[in-house]
Design a protein around this motif. Structure first.
Motif, PDB file in Angstrom:
ATOM      1  N   LYS A 135      36.731  32.898  41.634  1.00  0.00           N
ATOM      2  CA  LYS A 135      37.964  32.470  40.956  1.00  0.00           C
ATOM      3  C   LYS A 135      39.146  32.760  41.867  1.00  0.00           C
ATOM      4  N   SER A 136      40.074  31.831  41.930  1.00  0.00           N
ATOM      5  CA  SER A 136      41.242  32.003  42.777  1.00  0.00           C
ATOM      6  C   SER A 136      42.138  33.105  42.222  1.00  0.00           C
ATOM      7  N   THR A 137      42.551  34.026  43.107  1.00  0.00           N
ATOM      8  CA  THR A 137      43.439  35.107  42.683  1.00  0.00           C
ATOM      9  C   THR A 137      44.814  34.984  43.346  1.00  0.00           C
ATOM     10  N   LYS A 138      45.062  33.868  43.994  1.00  0.00           N
ATOM     11  CA  LYS A 138      46.348  33.698  44.664  1.00  0.00           C
ATOM     12  C   LYS A 138      47.456  33.484  43.637  1.00  0.00           C
TER      13      LYS A 138
ATOM     14  N   LYS B 114      39.177  42.211  49.664  1.00  0.00           N
ATOM     15  CA  LYS B 114      40.329  42.749  48.944  1.00  0.00           C
ATOM     16  C   LYS B 114      41.650  42.186  49.462  1.00  0.00           C
TER      17      LYS B 114
ATOM     18  N   ASP C  26      42.790  39.183  50.094  1.00  0.00           N
ATOM     19  CA  ASP C  26      43.398  38.046  49.399  1.00  0.00           C
ATOM     20  C   ASP C  26      43.868  38.405  47.999  1.00  0.00           C
ATOM     21  N   LYS C  27      43.545  39.598  47.528  1.00  0.00           N
ATOM     22  CA  LYS C  27      43.936  40.013  46.182  1.00  0.00           C
ATOM     23  C   LYS C  27      45.077  41.033  46.199  1.00  0.00           C
TER      24      LYS C  27
ATOM     25  N   GLU D 153      47.342  37.582  36.984  1.00  0.00           N
ATOM     26  CA  GLU D 153      46.188  37.623  37.893  1.00  0.00           C
ATOM     27  C   GLU D 153      45.712  39.045  38.164  1.00  0.00           C
ATOM     28  N   ILE D 154      46.609  40.023  38.044  1.00  0.00           N
ATOM     29  CA  ILE D 154      46.216  41.411  38.321  1.00  0.00           C
ATOM     30  C   ILE D 154      46.474  42.340  37.133  1.00  0.00           C
TER      31      ILE D 154
ATOM     32  N   THR E  51      50.482  37.039  46.773  1.00  0.00           N
ATOM     33  CA  THR E  51      49.385  37.402  47.660  1.00  0.00           C
ATOM     34  C   THR E  51      49.738  36.926  49.066  1.00  0.00           C
TER      35      THR E  51
END
Length: 464
Positions: A328-331, A415, A417-418, A346-347, A385
């Motif tokens: 899953k994209s976390t950008k 990690k 990219d997150k 997202e976080i 990000t």
């Protein structure tokens, strides 16, 4: 003598306690009828409640009907409650794409578990010959020490009181007591692998090699089982000493501690690590364990993909075992305004810019707060990000590519990219938990201070 041997096994392995509910799998054959007879004989002594379960597999036509009727009649005669359930094993096996034997076993045990409930025990009639058959079957198929241990006398709520008596002893007991039983014609057919071992291999070993071959194989399995238990206890202790972190679907182990163990112990630790996050070793073979062993000596970032979405990754001084989820994209990227808290879904965290952070800090648990020189910030501040071209000031007028900084800081690749970043354009102000840009730090000459805060929270949480 036969009954005394069974009682000794029950006592040695604490199989039955007074008041237990015992579910007996009864096919109608010699082994299961003998087991039912023995438990009925011990019923008063142990004050146990016995129920018989017969599974009609829908495979043998009139013969199967005959067996079901026989079990019902003998249970009625012996005053034992009886459950007879019928399945279309052939159909279910086709639908699930597995063999008839395996499908039959699954249906039997699922039914046993359902009727036994949480506190009941399941008694099955596996005996010494079955044990020898199982060991040879595992050996020919390919196995380690665990497979050579065969079946255990007790596994969870399953008990095997006959595991240390032979088929001949069982038949003699039935003959002496004048107890009838059914003959399953499929047991005399060489269509199944186990039947071939039972009908051809074991008789050959007894007749041509050693007349006590079955007993010796079963005895060896018992000895190996004790040693397996001991080694598993050692592996369990070693594993817990080297756990660096553990989450629901991933566990990180210290590589140096792993390498200090013997390779034999490491193999066990690998399997146990997966069991902690997966509860199963299905489709995990010795070849895969060898591949993990080889991965231990490779550089950080190297990954091994294994069956059923398992993966192993080298992360600097750690090795990470995990179950892979859908990617899953976390950008994300959010523009920030002073005095307005924003929830980063997202976080799962809130962030806020403030000119009076100290007044608000008392009312919430802040994870990170840093102060910056607002007059040095030329442009909009974003919370995001990483992006291509990012850099961070590290002091003395030097800039460093963000990618290089993350590598030097030994931040694991997955990690990066997150990571939560605060930036102005491509200039990084702050990486919470890691680094503040030297270009924007506040000092004693700073006139306008800006606090950036990060804290845990829910989306609908009240902000102050």
């Amino acid at each position: 003598m036969f009954l005394e041997n069974i009682k000794k096994t029950i006592q040695n392995y604490h199989m039955i306690e007074k008041g237990d509910k015992i579910i007996v799998g009864v096919s109608g054959g010699a082994d299961s009828i003998a087991l039912l007879a023995v438990l009925c004989a011990l019923q008063k002594e142990y004050d146990i409640n016995i129920e018989a379960v017969h599974i009609h597999h829908g495979l043998r036509g009139e013969e199967a009907d005959r067996d079901a009727l026989f079990v019902k009649q003998i249970c009625k005669e012996w005053c034992v409650p009886c459950h007879v359930l019928e399945f279309d094993i052939a159909k279910e096996a086709r639908e699930k794409g597995i063999g008839l034997e395996e499908m039959g076993r699954i249906c039997r045990y699922n039914t046993f578990y359902d009727i036994a409930g949480k506190n009941g025990k399941i008694a099955v009639a596996h005996h010494q010959n079955d044990q020898a058959e199982t060991v040879l079957f595992n050996l020919c198929r390919g196995t380690g020490l665990t497979g050579l241990c065969g079946m255990t006398p007790v596994r969870g709520n399953i008990i095997r009181p006959f595991l240390f008596v032979s088929r001949k002893e069982i038949e003699y007991f039935l003959s002496k007591k004048n107890i009838c039983y059914c003959q399953d014609s499929t047991n005399e057919q060489n269509h199944y692998t186990r039947n071939k071992i039972r009908l051809s291999v074991l008789p050959f070993l007894e007749n041509e090699i050693n007349d006590k071959a079955i007993k010796h194989i079963a005895s060896a399995a018992s000895i190996l089982s004790e040693e397996e238990t001991f080694l598993e206890e050692l592996a369990e202790k070693a594993l817990h000493k080297m756990i660096v972190s553990k989450q629901q679907k991933k566990i990180a182990l210290d590589i140096n501690l792993l390498l200090s163990e013997n390779v034999v112990m490491r193999r066990r630790i690998f399997r146990k690590a997966f069991c902690l996050i997966d509860d199963s070793l299905q489709d995990l073979s010795y070849i895969h364990i060898q591949q993990i062993e080889q991965l231990l000596h490779k550089q950080t970032g190297k990954r091994l993909s294994l069956p059923l979405k398992r993966s192993v990754l080298i992360e600097y001084n750690n090795i990470l075992f995990s179950l892979e989820d859908e990617v899953k994209s976390t950008k994300f990227c959010y523009k920030l305004l002073p005095e307005k808290a924003i929830y980063i879904k997202e976080i799962g965290k809130f962030v806020e810019l403030s000119f009076n952070a100290y007044k608000k800090q008392e009312k919430r648990l802040t994870i990170y707060t840093r102060v910056f020189d607002y007059d040095k910030i030329k442009g909009d501040i974003s919370c995001r990000t990483r992006q291509q071209g990012d850099s961070i000031a590290i002091g003395n007028g030097h800039q460093k590519k963000l990618k290089d900084f993350l590598i030097d800081a030994k931040i694991a690749r997955q990690k990066r990219d997150k990571l939560l970043l605060f930036a102005v354009g491509k200039q990084i102000l702050w990486i919470p938990g890691y680094r503040i840009s030297s270009d924007f730090t506040a000092n004693e000459t700073t006139k306008n201070k800006l606090w950036i805060s990060v804290w845990e929270g829910e989306k609908n949480e009240r902000t102050y």
